[in-house]
Design a protein around this motif. Structure first.
Motif, PDB file in Angstrom:
ATOM      1  N   ASN A  59       0.968  -1.402  -0.166  1.00  0.00           N
ATOM      2  CA  ASN A  59      -0.369  -0.316   0.068  1.00  0.00           C
ATOM      3  C   ASN A  59       0.638   1.287   0.058  1.00  0.00           C
ATOM      4  N   ILE A  60       1.132   1.912  -1.165  1.00  0.00           N
ATOM      5  CA  ILE A  60       1.472   2.431  -1.687  1.00  0.00           C
ATOM      6  C   ILE A  60       1.052   4.661  -1.129  1.00  0.00           C
ATOM      7  N   ILE A  61       2.023   4.992   0.012  1.00  0.00           N
ATOM      8  CA  ILE A  61       0.845   6.439  -0.090  1.00  0.00           C
ATOM      9  C   ILE A  61       1.198   7.505  -0.417  1.00  0.00           C
ATOM     10  N   VAL A  62       0.751   8.444  -0.471  1.00  0.00           N
ATOM     11  CA  VAL A  62       1.694   9.504  -1.238  1.00  0.00           C
ATOM     12  C   VAL A  62       0.909  11.002  -0.722  1.00  0.00           C
ATOM     13  N   TRP A  63       1.580  11.380   0.930  1.00  0.00           N
ATOM     14  CA  TRP A  63       0.619  12.291   0.965  1.00  0.00           C
ATOM     15  C   TRP A  63       0.164  13.559   0.201  1.00  0.00           C
ATOM     16  N   ARG A  64      -1.120  14.185   0.783  1.00  0.00           N
ATOM     17  CA  ARG A  64      -1.430  14.977  -0.647  1.00  0.00           C
ATOM     18  C   ARG A  64      -1.745  14.894  -1.394  1.00  0.00           C
ATOM     19  N   ASN A  65      -1.251  13.569  -1.796  1.00  0.00           N
ATOM     20  CA  ASN A  65      -2.388  13.051  -3.215  1.00  0.00           C
ATOM     21  C   ASN A  65      -2.683  12.127  -3.339  1.00  0.00           C
ATOM     22  N   PRO A  66      -3.712  11.963  -3.363  1.00  0.00           N
ATOM     23  CA  PRO A  66      -4.158  10.263  -3.607  1.00  0.00           C
ATOM     24  C   PRO A  66      -4.114   9.897  -4.654  1.00  0.00           C
ATOM     25  N   ALA A  90      11.162  -4.263  -5.788  1.00  0.00           N
ATOM     26  CA  ALA A  90      10.799  -3.535  -4.846  1.00  0.00           C
ATOM     27  C   ALA A  90      11.420  -5.008  -4.038  1.00  0.00           C
ATOM     28  N   GLN A  91      12.591  -5.864  -4.589  1.00  0.00           N
ATOM     29  CA  GLN A  91      12.212  -7.279  -3.624  1.00  0.00           C
ATOM     30  C   GLN A  91      13.392  -7.158  -3.317  1.00  0.00           C
ATOM     31  N   GLY A  92      13.849  -7.332  -2.009  1.00  0.00           N
ATOM     32  CA  GLY A  92      15.233  -7.338  -1.307  1.00  0.00           C
ATOM     33  C   GLY A  92      15.501  -6.402  -0.607  1.00  0.00           C
ATOM     34  N   LYS A  93      13.813  -5.188  -0.725  1.00  0.00           N
ATOM     35  CA  LYS A  93      13.935  -3.881   0.433  1.00  0.00           C
ATOM     36  C   LYS A  93      13.104  -4.041   1.145  1.00  0.00           C
ATOM     37  N   THR A  94      13.488  -3.450   2.510  1.00  0.00           N
ATOM     38  CA  THR A  94      12.198  -2.731   3.460  1.00  0.00           C
ATOM     39  C   THR A  94      11.274  -1.604   2.633  1.00  0.00           C
ATOM     40  N   SER A  95      10.268  -1.732   3.390  1.00  0.00           N
ATOM     41  CA  SER A  95       8.951  -0.737   3.414  1.00  0.00           C
ATOM     42  C   SER A  95       9.551   0.450   3.029  1.00  0.00           C
ATOM     43  N   ALA A  96      10.891   0.556   3.909  1.00  0.00           N
ATOM     44  CA  ALA A  96      10.880   2.345   4.693  1.00  0.00           C
ATOM     45  C   ALA A  96      12.237   2.247   2.744  1.00  0.00           C
ATOM     46  N   GLN A  97      13.097   1.840   2.632  1.00  0.00           N
ATOM     47  CA  GLN A  97      13.781   1.538   1.350  1.00  0.00           C
ATOM     48  C   GLN A  97      12.635   2.081   0.599  1.00  0.00           C
ATOM     49  N   ILE A  98      11.896   1.169   0.463  1.00  0.00           N
ATOM     50  CA  ILE A  98      10.975   1.744  -1.148  1.00  0.00           C
ATOM     51  C   ILE A  98      10.686   2.506  -0.975  1.00  0.00           C
ATOM     52  N   LEU A 106       9.192  10.243  -7.459  1.00  0.00           N
ATOM     53  CA  LEU A 106       7.992  11.169  -7.986  1.00  0.00           C
ATOM     54  C   LEU A 106       8.648  13.285  -7.748  1.00  0.00           C
ATOM     55  N   GLY A 107      10.693  13.030  -7.243  1.00  0.00           N
ATOM     56  CA  GLY A 107      10.509  14.187  -6.937  1.00  0.00           C
ATOM     57  C   GLY A 107      11.241  14.313  -8.489  1.00  0.00           C
ATOM     58  N   LYS A 108      10.687  13.694  -9.593  1.00  0.00           N
ATOM     59  CA  LYS A 108      11.152  14.875 -11.023  1.00  0.00           C
ATOM     60  C   LYS A 108       9.928  15.157 -11.318  1.00  0.00           C
ATOM     61  N   TYR A 109       8.259  14.773 -10.508  1.00  0.00           N
ATOM     62  CA  TYR A 109       7.177  15.286 -10.804  1.00  0.00           C
ATOM     63  C   TYR A 109       6.472  16.341  -9.948  1.00  0.00           C
ATOM     64  N   VAL A 110       7.206  15.282  -8.744  1.00  0.00           N
ATOM     65  CA  VAL A 110       5.938  16.507  -7.864  1.00  0.00           C
ATOM     66  C   VAL A 110       6.951  16.839  -6.987  1.00  0.00           C
ATOM     67  N   ARG A 111       6.926  17.874  -6.291  1.00  0.00           N
ATOM     68  CA  ARG A 111       7.941  18.418  -5.577  1.00  0.00           C
ATOM     69  C   ARG A 111       7.119  18.243  -3.774  1.00  0.00           C
ATOM     70  N   ASP A 112       8.539  18.046  -3.367  1.00  0.00           N
ATOM     71  CA  ASP A 112       9.357  17.076  -1.848  1.00  0.00           C
ATOM     72  C   ASP A 112       7.893  16.128  -1.500  1.00  0.00           C
ATOM     73  N   PRO A 113       7.747  15.427  -2.638  1.00  0.00           N
ATOM     74  CA  PRO A 113       6.323  14.436  -2.058  1.00  0.00           C
ATOM     75  C   PRO A 113       7.290  13.485  -0.869  1.00  0.00           C
ATOM     76  N   VAL A 114       5.661  13.285   0.003  1.00  0.00           N
ATOM     77  CA  VAL A 114       6.470  12.021   1.675  1.00  0.00           C
ATOM     78  C   VAL A 114       5.031  10.704   1.086  1.00  0.00           C
ATOM     79  N   VAL A 115       6.315  10.148   1.331  1.00  0.00           N
ATOM     80  CA  VAL A 115       5.439   9.162   0.837  1.00  0.00           C
ATOM     81  C   VAL A 115       5.690   7.920   2.483  1.00  0.00           C
ATOM     82  N   THR A 116       4.768   7.492   2.291  1.00  0.00           N
ATOM     83  CA  THR A 116       4.898   5.571   3.437  1.00  0.00           C
ATOM     84  C   THR A 116       4.243   4.429   2.481  1.00  0.00           C
ATOM     85  N   VAL A 117       5.072   3.153   2.699  1.00  0.00           N
ATOM     86  CA  VAL A 117       4.733   2.234   2.416  1.00  0.00           C
ATOM     87  C   VAL A 117       4.473   1.089   3.432  1.00  0.00           C
TER      88      VAL A 117
END
Length: 213
Positions: A59-66, A90-98, A106-117
């Motif tokens: 579940n990839i959640i991008v704050w203020r970007n539903p 994604a394989q072999g990584k923790t949720s924080a690393q992802i 997303l930083g290439k398209y959105v200013r200062d994205p904040v993501v939770t996985v």
């Protein structure tokens, strides 16, 4: 004539005696099993972090970007695809690393994205799955969980079959170069000896042999 018969009978007796000794030796060896050390009761480490594998759901959640937030599966190749991102490993990584990787892309398209996985369906990478083979009621693989024990594994596998020799079971530990340990499943499951319960580690293989009757 009688001498020939006597010699023949003597030969037969010797052959049968040798065969009996051989069977007895094989039987004793089978009952003893491998001369492996007992598995350590405690093996889990407090700093374990779950790593993602194919088949997991994220579940990839991008704050203020539903519109950029998605629930996505990890493909068999270990990658995920989300809006604006295709083929993120994604394989072999923790949720924080992802989450950090998604923020970078997303930083290439959105200013200062904040993501939770958040991982919502657990399978785990093949290298960390617990495998149960041999005389278990339901041989299978299981995702590793912190502080998981042999008892947890056997409950998931439905216990032993009627033909199992649980006290000759072997735990193969890939984290220690495939070192083998003996475990006492009969004592644990049938006799309720909690002292026979031991920790499992990521990648362990539990092999349950058939008994001799």
């Amino acid at each position: 004539m009688h001498k020939n018969v006597s010699r023949l009978l003597g030969s037969v007796v010797r052959v049968l005696a040798m065969a009996g000794v051989a069977v007895a030796m094989v039987g004793c060896g089978a009952m003893r099993g491998g001369d492996y050390p007992a598995a350590p009761a405690q093996a889990a480490t407090p700093d374990y972090n779950y790593v993602v594998g194919p088949g997991d759901t994220l579940n990839i959640i991008v704050w203020r970007n539903p519109e950029l937030s998605q629930v996505v599966p990890v493909r068999p190749d270990g990658q995920v695809s989300t809006p604006l991102i295709d083929g993120l490993v994604a394989q072999g990584k923790t949720s924080a690393q992802i989450a950090r990787d998604v923020e970078k892309e997303l930083g290439k398209y959105v200013r200062d994205p904040v993501v939770t996985v958040i991982v919502t369906n657990f399978v785990g990478p093949y290298s960390e799955q617990i495998r149960v083979v041999g005389e278990a009621a339901k041989p299978q693989f299981l995702p590793y969980k912190q502080k998981m024990t042999v008892l947890d594994v056997m409950i998931a596998a439905g216990g032993l079959t009627d033909f199992a020799d649980g006290n000759r079971a072997t735990l193969v530990r890939s984290a220690e170069g495939n070192k083998r340990y003996k475990v006492r499943l009969d004592d644990l499951i049938k006799r309720g000896d909690i002292g026979a319960n031991v920790d499992v580690l990521p990648g362990d293989i539990l092999i349950i042999p058939q008994g001799w009757f």
